[in-house]
Design a protein around this motif. Structure first.
Motif, mmCIF file in Angstrom:
data_model
loop_
_atom_site.group_PDB
_atom_site.id
_atom_site.type_symbol
_atom_site.label_atom_id
_atom_site.label_comp_id
_atom_site.label_asym_id
_atom_site.label_seq_id
_atom_site.Cartn_x
_atom_site.Cartn_y
_atom_site.Cartn_z
ATOM 1 N N ALA A 2 0.819 -1.207 0.000
ATOM 2 C CA ALA A 2 0.000 0.000 0.000
ATOM 3 C C ALA A 2 0.856 1.261 0.000
ATOM 4 N N ASN A 3 2.040 1.182 0.534
ATOM 5 C CA ASN A 3 2.905 2.353 0.626
ATOM 6 C C ASN A 3 3.791 2.428 -0.610
ATOM 7 N N VAL A 4 3.593 3.478 -1.402
ATOM 8 C CA VAL A 4 4.381 3.671 -2.608
ATOM 9 C C VAL A 4 5.348 4.814 -2.345
ATOM 10 N N ILE A 5 6.609 4.550 -2.544
ATOM 11 C CA ILE A 5 7.655 5.545 -2.306
ATOM 12 C C ILE A 5 7.986 6.212 -3.632
ATOM 13 N N SER A 6 7.978 7.533 -3.649
ATOM 14 C CA SER A 6 8.241 8.266 -4.893
ATOM 15 C C SER A 6 9.738 8.344 -5.194
ATOM 16 N N ASP A 7 10.038 8.690 -6.456
ATOM 17 C CA ASP A 7 11.436 8.861 -6.868
ATOM 18 C C ASP A 7 12.086 10.002 -6.092
ATOM 19 N N GLU A 8 11.310 11.052 -5.826
ATOM 20 C CA GLU A 8 11.844 12.197 -5.090
ATOM 21 C C GLU A 8 12.250 11.799 -3.670
ATOM 22 N N THR A 9 11.453 10.942 -3.059
ATOM 23 C CA THR A 9 11.768 10.489 -1.704
ATOM 24 C C THR A 9 13.057 9.683 -1.691
ATOM 25 N N ILE A 10 13.211 8.805 -2.671
ATOM 26 C CA ILE A 10 14.437 8.003 -2.763
ATOM 27 C C ILE A 10 15.643 8.906 -2.984
ATOM 28 N N GLU A 11 15.506 9.882 -3.866
ATOM 29 C CA GLU A 11 16.602 10.828 -4.116
ATOM 30 C C GLU A 11 16.954 11.602 -2.849
ATOM 31 N N TYR A 12 15.922 12.069 -2.129
ATOM 32 C CA TYR A 12 16.128 12.860 -0.924
ATOM 33 C C TYR A 12 16.826 12.039 0.159
ATOM 34 N N GLU A 20 25.334 7.655 -3.430
ATOM 35 C CA GLU A 20 25.037 7.734 -4.850
ATOM 36 C C GLU A 20 24.493 6.373 -5.247
ATOM 37 N N LEU A 21 23.184 6.314 -5.485
ATOM 38 C CA LEU A 21 22.534 5.051 -5.783
ATOM 39 C C LEU A 21 22.349 4.876 -7.282
ATOM 40 N N SER A 22 22.617 3.672 -7.755
ATOM 41 C CA SER A 22 22.340 3.359 -9.155
ATOM 42 C C SER A 22 20.840 3.132 -9.303
ATOM 43 N N GLY A 23 20.384 2.977 -10.530
ATOM 44 C CA GLY A 23 18.965 2.735 -10.769
ATOM 45 C C GLY A 23 18.474 1.474 -10.079
ATOM 46 N N GLN A 24 19.271 0.412 -10.135
ATOM 47 C CA GLN A 24 18.888 -0.846 -9.502
ATOM 48 C C GLN A 24 18.847 -0.689 -7.972
ATOM 49 N N GLU A 25 19.824 0.043 -7.408
ATOM 50 C CA GLU A 25 19.848 0.264 -5.961
ATOM 51 C C GLU A 25 18.661 1.120 -5.517
ATOM 52 N N LYS A 26 18.277 2.097 -6.348
ATOM 53 C CA LYS A 26 17.117 2.932 -6.017
ATOM 54 C C LYS A 26 15.849 2.082 -6.000
ATOM 55 N N GLU A 27 15.713 1.196 -6.959
ATOM 56 C CA GLU A 27 14.538 0.331 -7.008
ATOM 57 C C GLU A 27 14.489 -0.609 -5.801
ATOM 58 N N GLN A 28 15.655 -1.147 -5.409
ATOM 59 C CA GLN A 28 15.717 -2.016 -4.233
ATOM 60 C C GLN A 28 15.398 -1.228 -2.966
ATOM 61 N N ALA A 29 15.912 -0.003 -2.867
ATOM 62 C CA ALA A 29 15.632 0.846 -1.706
ATOM 63 C C ALA A 29 14.140 1.168 -1.640
ATOM 64 N N ARG A 30 13.508 1.402 -2.789
ATOM 65 C CA ARG A 30 12.076 1.692 -2.830
ATOM 66 C C ARG A 30 11.277 0.489 -2.306
ATOM 67 N N ARG A 31 11.647 -0.710 -2.742
ATOM 68 C CA ARG A 31 10.949 -1.906 -2.259
ATOM 69 C C ARG A 31 11.157 -2.094 -0.759
ATOM 70 N N ASP A 32 12.403 -1.927 -0.309
ATOM 71 C CA ASP A 32 12.711 -2.104 1.116
ATOM 72 C C ASP A 32 11.946 -1.104 1.978
ATOM 73 N N MET A 33 11.941 0.151 1.558
ATOM 74 C CA MET A 33 11.232 1.177 2.334
ATOM 75 C C MET A 33 9.733 0.902 2.341
ATOM 76 N N GLY A 34 9.211 0.465 1.231
ATOM 77 C CA GLY A 34 7.796 0.130 1.168
ATOM 78 C C GLY A 34 7.454 -1.012 2.113
ATOM 79 N N GLN A 35 8.311 -2.031 2.159
ATOM 80 C CA GLN A 35 8.086 -3.154 3.066
ATOM 81 C C GLN A 35 8.141 -2.712 4.527
ATOM 82 N N MET A 36 9.069 -1.816 4.838
ATOM 83 C CA MET A 36 9.160 -1.311 6.210
ATOM 84 C C MET A 36 7.886 -0.568 6.592
#
Length: 97
Positions: A2-12, A20-36
């Motif tokens: 239910a929790n969707v993390i925006s690109d801006e949040t990941i960048e911030y 400095e996160l690569s595209g793949q690392e940003k996507e993994q961080a988005r999934r991890d943050m959403g799970q949390m």
């Protein structure tokens, strides 16, 4: 999820963490943050009305001991080695005029 993390949040968050996160690392961080955040939402569903708030997981008591002198100050033994003494203190020459 239910929790969707925006690109801006990941960048911030990356800027705050000085990463400095690569595209793949940003996507993994988005999934991890959403799970949390999903897990936090799940915890909010718990009925905690009968649970007393606490500051620590374990029952903690004051563990400080009483301040009791056990060996004395040793003044007499120290002063017996002094070349000069006065009123229970070392007597030394003046260093300032």
């Amino acid at each position: 999820m239910a929790n969707v993390i925006s690109d801006e949040t990941i960048e911030y968050v990356g800027i705050l963490a000085k990463l400095e996160l690569s595209g793949q690392e940003k996507e993994q961080a988005r999934r991890d943050m959403g799970q949390m955040l999903d897990y936090i939402d799940k915890l909010k569903e718990l009925d905690t009305s009968g649970v007393e708030p606490m500051s620590h997981v374990f029952q903690v008591q004051n563990v400080f001991r009483e301040d009791v002198v056990t060996n004395g100050d040793g003044r007499e033994e120290s002063l017996c080695n002094a070349p000069q003494q006065k009123d229970g203190m070392f007597l030394v020459p003046k260093t300032f005029v």
